[in-house]
Design an enzyme around this catalytic site. Structure first.
Site, PDB file in Angstrom:
ATOM      1  N   CYS A 115      15.218  15.165   5.586  1.00  0.00           N
ATOM      2  CA  CYS A 115      14.763  13.904   6.179  1.00  0.00           C
ATOM      3  C   CYS A 115      15.236  12.667   5.421  1.00  0.00           C
ATOM      4  CB  CYS A 115      13.241  13.899   6.292  1.00  0.00           C
ATOM      5  SG  CYS A 115      12.593  15.196   7.365  1.00  0.00           S
ATOM      6  N   HIS A 255      11.119   6.356   7.256  1.00  0.00           N
ATOM      7  CA  HIS A 255      11.311   7.635   7.936  1.00  0.00           C
ATOM      8  C   HIS A 255      10.081   7.908   8.792  1.00  0.00           C
ATOM      9  CE1 HIS A 255      11.870  11.771   8.854  1.00  0.00           C
ATOM     10  NE2 HIS A 255      11.011  12.222   7.963  1.00  0.00           N
ATOM     11  N   ASN A 285       9.229  13.418  14.467  1.00  0.00           N
ATOM     12  CA  ASN A 285      10.057  13.434  13.262  1.00  0.00           C
ATOM     13  C   ASN A 285      11.433  13.976  13.626  1.00  0.00           C
ATOM     14  OD1 ASN A 285      11.319  13.910  10.824  1.00  0.00           O
ATOM     15  ND2 ASN A 285       9.577  14.916   9.856  1.00  0.00           N
TER      16      ASN A 285
END
Length: 331
Positions: A115, A255, A285
């Site tokens: 990520c 993020h 996500n």
């Protein structure tokens, strides 16, 4: 220095299939309310069966190149960040994506930082451009996370979505159009907190063959606690290092992993609502694609304009983390 690295363009792409929380109720012990309360996610996009990460990435990449007023042949280097590559070991997704763009005889490689991948991309592109080695670098965060999810695991499959974001990094002589600073870090001692098991076959000389599903595994509570603690420290560090305060930042684009993590950082640094870009509620996500997708959406909505200073942060498997201060150098 004669020039700085500059983020010249941004584009994003989300697959058309929208999966709302209620869809998970059909096969999991969960509900729309349970998911949204714990994550802030209302829906996410999933790619079709035949689509791969490179297919998502190439759509965003074409638009980013066009917005930078370039052609694919003007690109000197292609770097892709993904945890869901087209192929397990080789070729790299960057090579596949380059071919789909019609780019030949130019270097291309992948970055594996989960990520945090997009922050790592910025660091690499900044270094290459400011060294003078390359003039135009295409960076792409592209993910088909649905391909690595265990849809029997309520703790992971509800969190992720598919998508892509791309940027062209070029040159500028103006500091306030530059990638001002990027800091990246990792600590492999926590690698078992967030990982996908080994999927390559063992050698024929192994006495016992071990197999495992190639699905994403996560220790959710541990990751949440470490993410909040680490990101707070990291964001404070990069602001202090550059003699900046939260009010100096036009947009805070974190993020998009979990709304609670984002809110913890936002509240600690006292960012106003209008400074924070949120897309987690509609895309979930999307790993390495989440920051460029959020940037792309902010640009398309008119919230991101030339000269605006963005603060980016991310945390992911590895464990990896990083933050960046970026002026938008596009138009």
């Amino acid at each position: 220095m004669e020039f700085y690295a500059s983020l010249k363009s941004i584009a994003m792409h989300a697959p058309s299939e929208c999966i709302k929380n209620v869809a998970f109720q059909e096969f999991l012990d969960t509900s729309d309310e349970w998911i949204e309360k714990r994550t802030g996610i209302k829906e996410r996009r999933f790619a079709s069966v035949g689509e791969k990460s490179s297919d998502l990435g190439v759509i965003a990449a074409k638009q980013a190149i066009e917005r930078a007023h370039l052609t694919p042949q003007d690109i000197d280097l292609v770097v892709v960040a993904t945890l869901s590559p087209d192929f397990l070991a080789m070729p790299s997704t960057a090579c596949v994506l380059s071919a789909k763009l019609g780019i030949e005889n130019k270097p291309a490689f992948d970055i594996s930082a989960a990520c945090t991948g997009f922050i790592y991309l910025l660091s690499v592109a900044k270094a290459y451009v400011e060294s003078g080695m390359y003039e135009n670098v295409l960076i792409v965060g592209a993910e088909k996370t649905s391909s690595v999810l265990d849809f029997k695991d309520r703790g992971t499959c509800i969190l992720f979505g598919d998508g892509a974001g791309a940027c062209v990094i070029g040159r500028t002589k103006h500091l306030k159009e530059s990638i001002l600073d990027v800091q990246i870090s990792a600590n492999g001692n926590f690698s078992n907190y967030l990982y996908t098991p080994r999927t390559l076959k063992p050698t024929p000389f192994n006495a016992k063959e071990e197999t495992s599903d190639p699905f994403l595994c996560m220790k959710g509570n541990e990751v949440f606690k470490l993410a909040v603690k680490t990101l707070l420290k990291d964001v404070e560090m990069i602001l202090e290092k550059n003699a900046l305060k939260p009010e100096d930042v036009r947009l805070f684009i974190p993020h998009q992993a979990n709304l609670r993590i984002i809110q913890a950082v936002r509240e600690h640094l006292d960012f106003k609502d209008e400074q924070v870009v949120l897309t987690v509620h509609k895309y979930g996500n999307t790993s390495a694609a989440s920051i460029p997708m959020a940037m792309g959406e902010a640009y398309e909505e008119g919230r991101l304009k030339k000269g605006d200073l963005m603060l980016l942060d991310a945390f992911g498997g590895g464990l990896t983390w990083g933050s960046a201060l970026v002026y938008f150098g596009g138009s």
